[in-house]
Design a protein around this motif. Structure first.
Motif, PDB file in Angstrom:
ATOM      1  N   ASP A  79       0.970  -1.099   0.057  1.00 22.56           N
ATOM      2  CA  ASP A  79      -0.061  -0.136   0.092  1.00 22.56           C
ATOM      3  C   ASP A  79       0.887   1.153   0.228  1.00 22.56           C
ATOM      4  O   ASP A  79       0.384   2.329  -0.206  1.00 22.56           O
ATOM      5  CB  ASP A  79      -0.919  -0.175   1.130  1.00 22.56           C
ATOM      6  CG  ASP A  79      -2.135  -1.105   1.101  1.00 22.56           C
ATOM      7  OD1 ASP A  79      -2.253  -1.531   0.087  1.00 22.56           O
ATOM      8  OD2 ASP A  79      -2.271  -1.494   2.197  1.00 22.56           O
ATOM      9  N   GLU A  80       2.236   1.083   0.026  1.00 25.77           N
ATOM     10  CA  GLU A  80       2.969   2.262   0.155  1.00 25.77           C
ATOM     11  C   GLU A  80       2.798   3.199  -1.061  1.00 25.77           C
ATOM     12  O   GLU A  80       2.577   4.460  -0.627  1.00 25.77           O
ATOM     13  CB  GLU A  80       4.544   2.028   0.360  1.00 25.77           C
ATOM     14  CG  GLU A  80       5.532   3.197   0.663  1.00 25.77           C
ATOM     15  CD  GLU A  80       6.787   2.679   0.962  1.00 25.77           C
ATOM     16  OE1 GLU A  80       7.533   3.171   0.476  1.00 25.77           O
ATOM     17  OE2 GLU A  80       6.915   1.899   1.923  1.00 25.77           O
ATOM     18  N   THR A  81       2.809   2.845  -2.255  1.00 19.98           N
ATOM     19  CA  THR A  81       2.515   3.661  -3.239  1.00 19.98           C
ATOM     20  C   THR A  81       1.176   4.543  -3.214  1.00 19.98           C
ATOM     21  O   THR A  81       1.035   5.449  -3.536  1.00 19.98           O
ATOM     22  CB  THR A  81       2.632   2.634  -4.827  1.00 19.98           C
ATOM     23  OG1 THR A  81       3.881   2.205  -4.695  1.00 19.98           O
ATOM     24  CG2 THR A  81       2.094   3.569  -6.119  1.00 19.98           C
ATOM     25  N   THR A  82       0.005   3.788  -2.805  1.00 22.39           N
ATOM     26  CA  THR A  82      -1.024   4.412  -2.732  1.00 22.39           C
ATOM     27  C   THR A  82      -1.065   5.302  -1.446  1.00 22.39           C
ATOM     28  O   THR A  82      -1.559   6.561  -2.064  1.00 22.39           O
ATOM     29  CB  THR A  82      -2.174   3.259  -2.289  1.00 22.39           C
ATOM     30  OG1 THR A  82      -2.254   2.216  -3.257  1.00 22.39           O
ATOM     31  CG2 THR A  82      -3.412   3.861  -2.127  1.00 22.39           C
ATOM     32  N   LEU A  86      -2.136   9.154  -2.179  1.00 17.90           N
ATOM     33  CA  LEU A  86      -3.323  10.041  -1.267  1.00 17.90           C
ATOM     34  C   LEU A  86      -2.794  11.179  -0.698  1.00 17.90           C
ATOM     35  O   LEU A  86      -3.423  11.718  -0.236  1.00 17.90           O
ATOM     36  CB  LEU A  86      -3.836   8.946  -0.458  1.00 17.90           C
ATOM     37  CG  LEU A  86      -4.743   7.772  -1.172  1.00 17.90           C
ATOM     38  CD1 LEU A  86      -5.066   6.641   0.091  1.00 17.90           C
ATOM     39  CD2 LEU A  86      -5.820   8.248  -1.665  1.00 17.90           C
ATOM     40  N   MET A  87      -1.224  11.251  -0.658  1.00 16.41           N
ATOM     41  CA  MET A  87      -0.690  12.608  -0.071  1.00 16.41           C
ATOM     42  C   MET A  87      -1.330  13.800  -0.866  1.00 16.41           C
ATOM     43  O   MET A  87      -1.457  14.834  -0.379  1.00 16.41           O
ATOM     44  CB  MET A  87       0.642  12.496  -0.200  1.00 16.41           C
ATOM     45  CG  MET A  87       1.264  11.614   1.047  1.00 16.41           C
ATOM     46  SD  MET A  87       1.023  12.192   2.757  1.00 16.41           S
ATOM     47  CE  MET A  87       1.730  13.780   2.510  1.00 16.41           C
ATOM     48  N   ARG A  88      -1.714  13.753  -2.235  1.00 14.00           N
ATOM     49  CA  ARG A  88      -2.014  14.748  -3.017  1.00 14.00           C
ATOM     50  C   ARG A  88      -3.515  14.929  -2.883  1.00 14.00           C
ATOM     51  O   ARG A  88      -4.082  13.911  -2.643  1.00 14.00           O
ATOM     52  CB  ARG A  88      -1.792  14.361  -4.672  1.00 14.00           C
ATOM     53  CG  ARG A  88      -0.493  14.810  -4.812  1.00 14.00           C
ATOM     54  CD  ARG A  88      -0.074  14.866  -6.327  1.00 14.00           C
ATOM     55  NE  ARG A  88      -0.630  16.053  -6.977  1.00 14.00           N
ATOM     56  CZ  ARG A  88      -1.971  16.167  -7.423  1.00 14.00           C
ATOM     57  NH1 ARG A  88      -2.400  15.179  -8.101  1.00 14.00           N
ATOM     58  NH2 ARG A  88      -2.248  17.376  -8.206  1.00 14.00           N
ATOM     59  N   SER A  89      -3.918  16.183  -2.656  1.00 14.42           N
ATOM     60  CA  SER A  89      -5.409  16.371  -2.647  1.00 14.42           C
ATOM     61  C   SER A  89      -5.758  16.826  -4.100  1.00 14.42           C
ATOM     62  O   SER A  89      -5.692  18.334  -4.076  1.00 14.42           O
ATOM     63  CB  SER A  89      -5.708  17.150  -1.472  1.00 14.42           C
ATOM     64  OG  SER A  89      -7.024  17.437  -1.294  1.00 14.42           O
ATOM     65  N   PRO A  90      -6.119  15.943  -5.091  1.00 14.14           N
ATOM     66  CA  PRO A  90      -6.490  16.694  -6.258  1.00 14.14           C
ATOM     67  C   PRO A  90      -7.752  17.478  -6.045  1.00 14.14           C
ATOM     68  O   PRO A  90      -8.800  17.300  -5.554  1.00 14.14           O
ATOM     69  CB  PRO A  90      -6.643  15.511  -7.044  1.00 14.14           C
ATOM     70  CG  PRO A  90      -6.903  14.281  -6.181  1.00 14.14           C
ATOM     71  CD  PRO A  90      -6.290  14.635  -4.995  1.00 14.14           C
ATOM     72  N   PHE A 105      -4.132  -2.443  -5.168  1.00 11.11           N
ATOM     73  CA  PHE A 105      -2.664  -2.273  -4.529  1.00 11.11           C
ATOM     74  C   PHE A 105      -2.405  -2.934  -3.402  1.00 11.11           C
ATOM     75  O   PHE A 105      -1.153  -2.779  -2.719  1.00 11.11           O
ATOM     76  CB  PHE A 105      -2.998  -0.882  -3.850  1.00 11.11           C
ATOM     77  CG  PHE A 105      -2.976   0.305  -5.014  1.00 11.11           C
ATOM     78  CD1 PHE A 105      -1.804   0.272  -5.651  1.00 11.11           C
ATOM     79  CD2 PHE A 105      -4.120   0.936  -5.435  1.00 11.11           C
ATOM     80  CE1 PHE A 105      -1.856   1.663  -6.774  1.00 11.11           C
ATOM     81  CE2 PHE A 105      -4.094   2.017  -6.416  1.00 11.11           C
ATOM     82  CZ  PHE A 105      -2.912   2.173  -6.958  1.00 11.11           C
ATOM     83  N   GLY A 106      -3.109  -4.119  -2.985  1.00 15.39           N
ATOM     84  CA  GLY A 106      -2.312  -4.938  -2.004  1.00 15.39           C
ATOM     85  C   GLY A 106      -3.450  -5.468  -1.246  1.00 15.39           C
ATOM     86  O   GLY A 106      -4.721  -5.158  -1.512  1.00 15.39           O
ATOM     87  N   SER A 107      -3.051  -6.297  -0.058  1.00 12.48           N
ATOM     88  CA  SER A 107      -4.111  -7.126   0.513  1.00 12.48           C
ATOM     89  C   SER A 107      -5.116  -6.345   1.345  1.00 12.48           C
ATOM     90  O   SER A 107      -6.075  -6.796   1.477  1.00 12.48           O
ATOM     91  CB  SER A 107      -3.265  -8.046   1.367  1.00 12.48           C
ATOM     92  OG  SER A 107      -2.374  -7.462   2.342  1.00 12.48           O
ATOM     93  N   SER A 108      -4.640  -5.258   1.746  1.00 17.66           N
ATOM     94  CA  SER A 108      -5.484  -4.501   2.625  1.00 17.66           C
ATOM     95  C   SER A 108      -6.709  -3.567   1.984  1.00 17.66           C
ATOM     96  O   SER A 108      -7.736  -3.446   2.445  1.00 17.66           O
ATOM     97  CB  SER A 108      -4.903  -3.572   3.745  1.00 17.66           C
ATOM     98  OG  SER A 108      -3.949  -2.836   3.138  1.00 17.66           O
ATOM     99  N   LEU A 109      -5.820  -2.714   0.950  1.00 13.92           N
ATOM    100  CA  LEU A 109      -6.942  -1.863   0.479  1.00 13.92           C
ATOM    101  C   LEU A 109      -7.708  -2.528  -0.747  1.00 13.92           C
ATOM    102  O   LEU A 109      -8.760  -2.115  -1.202  1.00 13.92           O
ATOM    103  CB  LEU A 109      -6.123  -0.719  -0.233  1.00 13.92           C
ATOM    104  CG  LEU A 109      -5.473   0.204   0.791  1.00 13.92           C
ATOM    105  CD1 LEU A 109      -4.698   1.231   0.248  1.00 13.92           C
ATOM    106  CD2 LEU A 109      -6.539   0.831   1.767  1.00 13.92           C
ATOM    107  N   GLU A 123       9.127  10.751   1.739  1.00 13.56           N
ATOM    108  CA  GLU A 123       9.823   9.201   1.826  1.00 13.56           C
ATOM    109  C   GLU A 123       9.193   8.772   3.229  1.00 13.56           C
ATOM    110  O   GLU A 123       8.428   9.433   4.085  1.00 13.56           O
ATOM    111  CB  GLU A 123      11.191   9.393   2.440  1.00 13.56           C
ATOM    112  CG  GLU A 123      12.180   8.440   2.671  1.00 13.56           C
ATOM    113  CD  GLU A 123      13.250   8.657   3.366  1.00 13.56           C
ATOM    114  OE1 GLU A 123      13.863   7.736   3.778  1.00 13.56           O
ATOM    115  OE2 GLU A 123      13.834   9.702   3.077  1.00 13.56           O
ATOM    116  N   LEU A 124       8.566   7.367   2.884  1.00 14.78           N
ATOM    117  CA  LEU A 124       7.875   6.662   3.846  1.00 14.78           C
ATOM    118  C   LEU A 124       8.965   5.680   4.654  1.00 14.78           C
ATOM    119  O   LEU A 124       9.646   4.939   3.650  1.00 14.78           O
ATOM    120  CB  LEU A 124       6.728   6.179   3.452  1.00 14.78           C
ATOM    121  CG  LEU A 124       5.514   6.969   2.989  1.00 14.78           C
ATOM    122  CD1 LEU A 124       4.561   6.303   2.230  1.00 14.78           C
ATOM    123  CD2 LEU A 124       5.191   7.703   4.106  1.00 14.78           C
TER     124      LEU A 124
END
Length: 151
Positions: A79-82, A86-90, A105-109, A123-124
């Motif tokens: 989910d890191e890419t997601t 999501l940091m952008r507020s389009p 995007f992964g198992s959780s989302l 950077e995460l």
């Protein structure tokens, strides 16, 4: 020489999901008498530390001030890419023009998140591997007379 702000945001990086539901009248339902709902619209965004980092990013961006934001917390590896996207507020116009098809995007989302073509430079840092992304799902029922009611 221009000054750059270095910011570290540590905490719970959670994802808020808003589901708009409508009553679904299935003529072939085996469970008669029970109300069935279907999802008619979804929005997804950050909450917790992710929301704090997003607000800081947007503030520095609007002020045209240099800032490096590092986020630390717990989330699913996939989910890191997601989270970065999501940091952008389009704006609505950006969202209408930059959203690709729904992707996993992964198992959780899973398939509930739509991928934006542009992500920001943050950077995460994961504090623990094999973590799960926390999801908060808020459900709203679309009323026949208009408007929404939170369930």
């Amino acid at each position: 020489m221009s000054k750059s702000n270095n910011i570290l945001v540590v905490g719970d990086w959670s994802v808020d999901e808003y589901w708009v539901l409508a009553k679904h009248q299935s003529p072939t339902s085996a469970n008669t008498g029970h109300v069935h709902y279907r999802v008619t619209d979804q929005e997804i965004g950050l909450c917790g530390a992710g929301q704090v980092a997003r607000v800081l990013f947007k503030t520095f961006e609007e002020a045209e001030t240099k800032a490096t934001i590092t986020g630390a917390g717990f989330w699913d590896d996939d989910d890191e890419t997601t989270i970065k996207q999501l940091m952008r507020s389009p704006t609505r116009k950006e969202r209408d023009n930059n959203v690709e098809d729904t992707v996993n995007f992964g198992s959780s989302l899973g398939p509930t998140c739509k991928k934006l073509k542009k992500e920001i430079g943050i950077e995460l840092v994961q504090l623990a591997k094999d973590s799960q992304t926390h999801r908060i799902i808020r459900q709203y029922l679309r009323k026949q007379a208009g408007g929404l009611e939170q369930l």
